[in-house]
Scaffold this active site. Structure first.
Site, PDB file in Angstrom:
ATOM      1  N   GLY A   1       1.234  -1.216   0.072  1.00 10.34           N
ATOM      2  CA  GLY A   1      -0.196   0.158  -0.033  1.00 10.34           C
ATOM      3  C   GLY A   1       1.109   0.967   0.107  1.00 10.34           C
TER       4      GLY A   1
ATOM      5  N   LYS B   1      -8.325 -13.754 -10.624  1.00 10.12           N
ATOM      6  CA  LYS B   1      -9.708 -12.614 -10.729  1.00 10.12           C
ATOM      7  C   LYS B   1     -10.563 -12.505  -9.978  1.00 10.12           C
ATOM      8  CE  LYS B   1     -11.595 -16.956 -13.150  1.00 10.12           C
ATOM      9  NZ  LYS B   1     -12.039 -17.519 -14.068  1.00 10.12           N
TER      10      LYS B   1
ATOM     11  N   MET C   1      -4.150  -6.888  -7.416  1.00 11.63           N
ATOM     12  CA  MET C   1      -3.778  -7.605  -7.966  1.00 11.63           C
ATOM     13  C   MET C   1      -4.399  -9.045  -8.794  1.00 11.63           C
ATOM     14  SD  MET C   1      -0.524  -6.643  -8.503  1.00 11.63           S
ATOM     15  CE  MET C   1       0.766  -8.394  -8.727  1.00 11.63           C
ATOM     16  N   ARG C   2      -5.927  -8.289  -9.652  1.00 15.09           N
ATOM     17  CA  ARG C   2      -6.647  -9.381  -9.967  1.00 15.09           C
ATOM     18  C   ARG C   2      -7.072  -8.301 -11.243  1.00 15.09           C
ATOM     19  NH1 ARG C   2      -8.559 -13.116  -6.066  1.00 15.09           N
ATOM     20  NH2 ARG C   2      -7.440 -12.853  -4.984  1.00 15.09           N
TER      21      ARG C   2
ATOM     22  N   HIS D   1       0.564   0.502 -14.134  1.00 15.93           N
ATOM     23  CA  HIS D   1       1.765  -0.880 -13.371  1.00 15.93           C
ATOM     24  C   HIS D   1       2.915  -0.094 -13.216  1.00 15.93           C
ATOM     25  CE1 HIS D   1       2.347  -4.295 -15.231  1.00 15.93           C
ATOM     26  NE2 HIS D   1       3.159  -4.101 -16.260  1.00 15.93           N
TER      27      HIS D   1
ATOM     28  N   ASN E   1      -5.479   2.506 -13.267  1.00 15.82           N
ATOM     29  CA  ASN E   1      -4.500   0.810 -13.097  1.00 15.82           C
ATOM     30  C   ASN E   1      -3.204   1.983 -13.180  1.00 15.82           C
ATOM     31  OD1 ASN E   1      -3.633  -1.666 -12.147  1.00 15.82           O
ATOM     32  ND2 ASN E   1      -2.700  -1.781 -14.584  1.00 15.82           N
TER      33      ASN E   1
ATOM     34  N   ASN F   1       1.856   3.156  -2.237  1.00 15.16           N
ATOM     35  CA  ASN F   1       1.103   3.829  -3.740  1.00 15.16           C
ATOM     36  C   ASN F   1      -0.273   4.306  -2.667  1.00 15.16           C
ATOM     37  OD1 ASN F   1       2.210   4.609  -6.255  1.00 15.16           O
ATOM     38  ND2 ASN F   1       2.459   1.784  -5.629  1.00 15.16           N
TER      39      ASN F   1
HETATM   40  C1  GAR Z   1       3.516  -1.091  -7.889  1.00 20.86           C
HETATM   41  O1  GAR Z   1       4.433  -1.493  -7.600  1.00 20.86           O
HETATM   42  C2  GAR Z   1       2.525  -1.328  -8.914  1.00 20.86           C
HETATM   43  O2  GAR Z   1       2.756  -0.730 -10.194  1.00 20.86           O
HETATM   44  C3  GAR Z   1       2.108  -2.592  -8.683  1.00 20.86           C
HETATM   45  O3  GAR Z   1       1.907  -3.264  -7.371  1.00 20.86           O
HETATM   46  C4  GAR Z   1       3.202  -2.648  -6.746  1.00 20.86           C
HETATM   47  C5  GAR Z   1       1.919  -2.062  -5.701  1.00 20.86           C
HETATM   48  O4  GAR Z   1       2.709  -1.272  -4.608  1.00 20.86           O
HETATM   49  N1  GAR Z   1       0.896  -3.194  -9.499  1.00 20.86           N
HETATM   50  C6  GAR Z   1       1.200  -4.192 -10.488  1.00 20.86           C
HETATM   51  O5  GAR Z   1       2.253  -5.336 -10.880  1.00 20.86           O
HETATM   52  C7  GAR Z   1      -0.115  -4.205 -10.994  1.00 20.86           C
HETATM   53  N2  GAR Z   1       0.509  -5.573 -12.297  1.00 20.86           N
HETATM   54  P1  GAR Z   1       2.241  -0.970  -3.270  1.00 20.86           P
HETATM   55  O6  GAR Z   1       1.487  -2.507  -2.684  1.00 20.86           O
HETATM   56  O7  GAR Z   1       3.528  -0.295  -2.104  1.00 20.86           O
HETATM   57  O8  GAR Z   1       1.456   0.303  -3.232  1.00 20.86           O
END
Ligand code: GAR
Length: 192
Positions: free
Chosen positions: A11, A65, A92-93, A111, A109, A13
């Site tokens: 979390g 999913k 991640m879904r 990425h 989203n 982000n």
């Molecule tokens: C982030 O790096 C995000 O870009 C990635 O998961 C991480 C979450 O970090 N998302 C994906 O790979 C989506 N396909 P966080 O939980 O510390 O925010």
């Protein structure tokens, strides 16, 4: 613009978004709920810290999913929280029809690569192993494809000679923490 944050893990982000909101840097956007598909994940602790309800919601029995009835339940919970917009911050879904029809053009989203390069799982590791000179992160609208929706913004991160995968990953995360809140702010102000 009331929005829900969906995340699956640490979390960082989600926290960057909540901090930007607390500090008045999120334009007209207001987070109304945090939902997580992993029981006990750190992201859930942010709720109390920032005064936004944060809850685990059972995603069902699949790994990447939702089960159909749980996807409908997620949509209901998000609407009940008053959200009209959804931010996937490390969620991640893959979202299917119930989400896409409930929030058309209103799901974004994050990425950790420069899409369309390295979609799917472990975007940072994929780019590192490929040996790229630059990678970065992307914020895009979510459609029925995997990581293929319209791009809103990207940040570039250069791989330096002395980088390890860990330092490279950290630079990408630092860039994510800047562009995701900024995109939310711009969308809320009608600028993106
Ligand atoms: C982030 O790096 C995000 O870009 C990635 O998961 C991480 C979450 O970090 N998302 C994906 O790979 C989506 N396909 P966080 O939980 O510390 O925010």
């Amino acid at each position: 613009m009331k929005f829900a944050i969906l995340g699956s893990g640490t979390g960082t982000n989600a926290e960057a978004i909540l901090r930007a909101w607390r500090d008045g840097r999120l334009g007209n956007a207001c987070p109304v709920a945090v939902f997580c598909d992993i029981a006990g994940a750190r992201i859930l602790s942010l709720g109390e810290k920032y005064g936004v309800p944060a809850r685990f919601l059972d995603p069902g029995k699949f790994r990447t999913k939702f089960s159909p009835e749980r996807e409908v339940a997620y949509v209901e919970e998000i609407k009940n929280a008053g959200a009209e917009f959804v931010v996937l911050a490390g969620f991640m879904r893959v979202l299917k029809t119930p989400f896409l029809e409930a929030f058309p053009g209103k799901i974004i989203n994050l990425h950790p690569s420069l899409l369309p390069a390295f979609p799917g799982l472990d975007g940072i590791g994929q780019a590192w192993r490929y040996g790229v000179a630059v990678s970065g992160c992307t914020v895009h609208y979510v459609d029925a494809s995997v990581d293929g929706g319209a791009i809103i913004d990207q940040a570039v991160v250069r791989r330096e000679k002395n980088d390890t995968q860990e330092t490279f990953a950290q630079k990408i995360h630092d860039a994510e923490h800047v562009i995701l809140p900024d995109v939310i702010r711009r969308i809320s102000l009608g600028e993106a």
